[in-house]
Design an enzyme around this catalytic site. Structure first.
Site, PDB file in Angstrom:
ATOM      1  N   GLN A 148      -4.244  -1.448   9.808  1.00 43.41           N
ATOM      2  CA  GLN A 148      -4.290  -2.959   9.019  1.00 43.41           C
ATOM      3  C   GLN A 148      -5.004  -3.706  10.142  1.00 43.41           C
ATOM      4  OE1 GLN A 148      -3.504  -3.242   5.797  1.00 43.41           O
ATOM      5  NE2 GLN A 148      -3.938  -5.476   6.014  1.00 43.41           N
TER       6      GLN A 148
ATOM      7  N   ASP B   1     -10.726   3.266   4.846  1.00 46.17           N
ATOM      8  CA  ASP B   1     -10.905   1.876   4.621  1.00 46.17           C
ATOM      9  C   ASP B   1     -12.439   1.683   4.693  1.00 46.17           C
ATOM     10  OD1 ASP B   1      -9.209  -0.159   4.375  1.00 46.17           O
ATOM     11  OD2 ASP B   1      -8.211  -0.070   6.214  1.00 46.17           O
TER      12      ASP B   1
ATOM     13  N   LYS C 116       0.656  -1.184  -0.113  1.00 48.06           N
ATOM     14  CA  LYS C 116       0.090  -0.072   0.004  1.00 48.06           C
ATOM     15  C   LYS C 116       0.965   1.171  -0.113  1.00 48.06           C
ATOM     16  CE  LYS C 116      -3.795  -2.530   2.182  1.00 48.06           C
ATOM     17  NZ  LYS C 116      -4.545  -2.769   3.560  1.00 48.06           N
TER      18      LYS C 116
HETATM   19  N1  GUN Z   1      -7.098  -6.786   6.352  1.00 44.64           N
HETATM   20  C1  GUN Z   1      -7.394  -7.503   5.173  1.00 44.64           C
HETATM   21  N2  GUN Z   1      -8.064  -6.567   4.283  1.00 44.64           N
HETATM   22  C2  GUN Z   1      -7.907  -5.239   4.991  1.00 44.64           C
HETATM   23  C3  GUN Z   1      -8.209  -3.943   4.410  1.00 44.64           C
HETATM   24  O1  GUN Z   1      -8.584  -3.773   3.228  1.00 44.64           O
HETATM   25  N3  GUN Z   1      -7.987  -2.892   5.110  1.00 44.64           N
HETATM   26  C4  GUN Z   1      -7.409  -3.070   6.526  1.00 44.64           C
HETATM   27  N4  GUN Z   1      -7.101  -2.214   7.128  1.00 44.64           N
HETATM   28  N5  GUN Z   1      -7.097  -4.241   6.973  1.00 44.64           N
HETATM   29  C5  GUN Z   1      -7.127  -5.448   6.142  1.00 44.64           C
END
Ligand code: GUN
Length: 292
Positions: free
Chosen positions: A95, A118, A51
């Site tokens: 995350q 998110d 990311k």
């Molecule tokens: N863990 C798995 N997918 C995601 C996501 O799209 N965002 C975040 N923050 N954690 C995740």
């Protein structure tokens, strides 16, 4: 038809990079994303670094916060509050999953909804789930699924849509997005009586259960649009790594039945990151004076 998520994501990322440059030129504003990683889970580390790399390529500044696995909940909350107050930070990504001793809901609740790129804040999820309301941000993976479906000309209105899986991150918000587009939505989960029969009714099928090759070729309605969110490792001695990635759908069997299908890898995965960049750009735009 194979839905090339990688190519769609690349196109979107280029568009975002151009818009970011324009924002810097016209408004002296560079979008910023803060990532918060608690602990050292290797998969989470990989996702966060992907990311941040994508941010750099799009001209978005990223601020990485790596906290030890034994960080207290109050400490993580303190970090989130600082990021809420930091004007360089337009989006905050914590995350998931978080270590067990941390209350995920409390952390997600603390993120400013204007920075919730998110889309996991209860207010944003609540608005996504309600008729006539719109969230500020929608979760990146299901949003990426919807963009891919649009890409292949999906007709949502009145379509039978089946979502396999009910996770907070993918299945549930995907179902809400399909419902907002007037699909007839069924959610199939581990207690469902006859998953195969339900799937066979689907004009649109989104599989997000994390079980390798669960969806067989004969579960697919001829001509259906199939989006495979699964990323599962299976043993493969012929590979140097000893494993390969497969989806929740038996791709080889399904591709001849489906009208369109996403591969794994190269389908939904790249779209998640593209949607995160898009949400971050929007979060930055929202801080500009109106009509700027
Ligand atoms: N863990 C798995 N997918 C995601 C996501 O799209 N965002 C975040 N923050 N954690 C995740």
């Amino acid at each position: 038809m194979i839905i090339d998520g990688k190519a769609v994501a690349e196109r979107i990322r280029k568009e975002i990079a151009a818009e970011v440059e324009q924002m810097v030129q016209q408004h002296n504003l560079r979008p910023g994303l803060a990532t918060v990683l608690v602990g050292t889970d290797p998969a989470s580390q990989t996702y966060v670094s992907m990311k941040r790399k994508a941010c750099a390529e799009a001209g978005i500044e990223s601020f990485g916060h790596e906290l030890s696995a034994d960080s207290s909940q109050d400490y993580v909350l303190g970090v989130v509050r600082e990021l809420n107050a930091d004007p360089r930070v337009h989006g905050i990504l914590v995350q998931l999953p978080l270590p067990k001793h941390i209350d995920e809901e409390a952390i997600l609740n603390a993120i400013s909804i204007q920075k919730d790129v998110d889309g996991f804040h209860p207010l944003n999820i609540g608005r996504l789930s309600m008729k006539g309301r719109d969230p500020l941000f929608m979760p990146c993976t299901p949003l990426g699924c919807m963009v891919l479906l649009e890409e292949v000309g999906a007709k949502f209105d009145g379509a039978n849509a089946v979502v396999l899986g009910r996770s907070n991150i993918v299945g549930l918000p995907a179902a809400m997005m399909l419902l907002k587009r007037n699909a007839t939505v069924s959610i199939v989960h581990s207690r469902s009586k006859d998953p195969a029969a339900m799937c066979r009714e689907a004009d649109i099928l989104i599989a997000a259960v994390g079980r390798p090759h669960m969806v067989k070729g004969d579960w697919i309605k001829p001509g259906a649009l199939v989006i495979d969110v699964g990323v599962n490792r299976i043993d493969d001695p012929s590979r140097k790594s000893g494993y390969r990635l497969v989806g929740d759908v038996d791709y080889e069997a399904a591709k001849d039945v489906a009208g369109a299908i996403t591969p794994v890898p190269g389908g939904v995965g790249p779209m998640t990151i593209a949607m995160l960049l898009q949400n971050t750009l929007r979060a930055a735009k929202m801080t500009l004076p109106v009509n700027a």
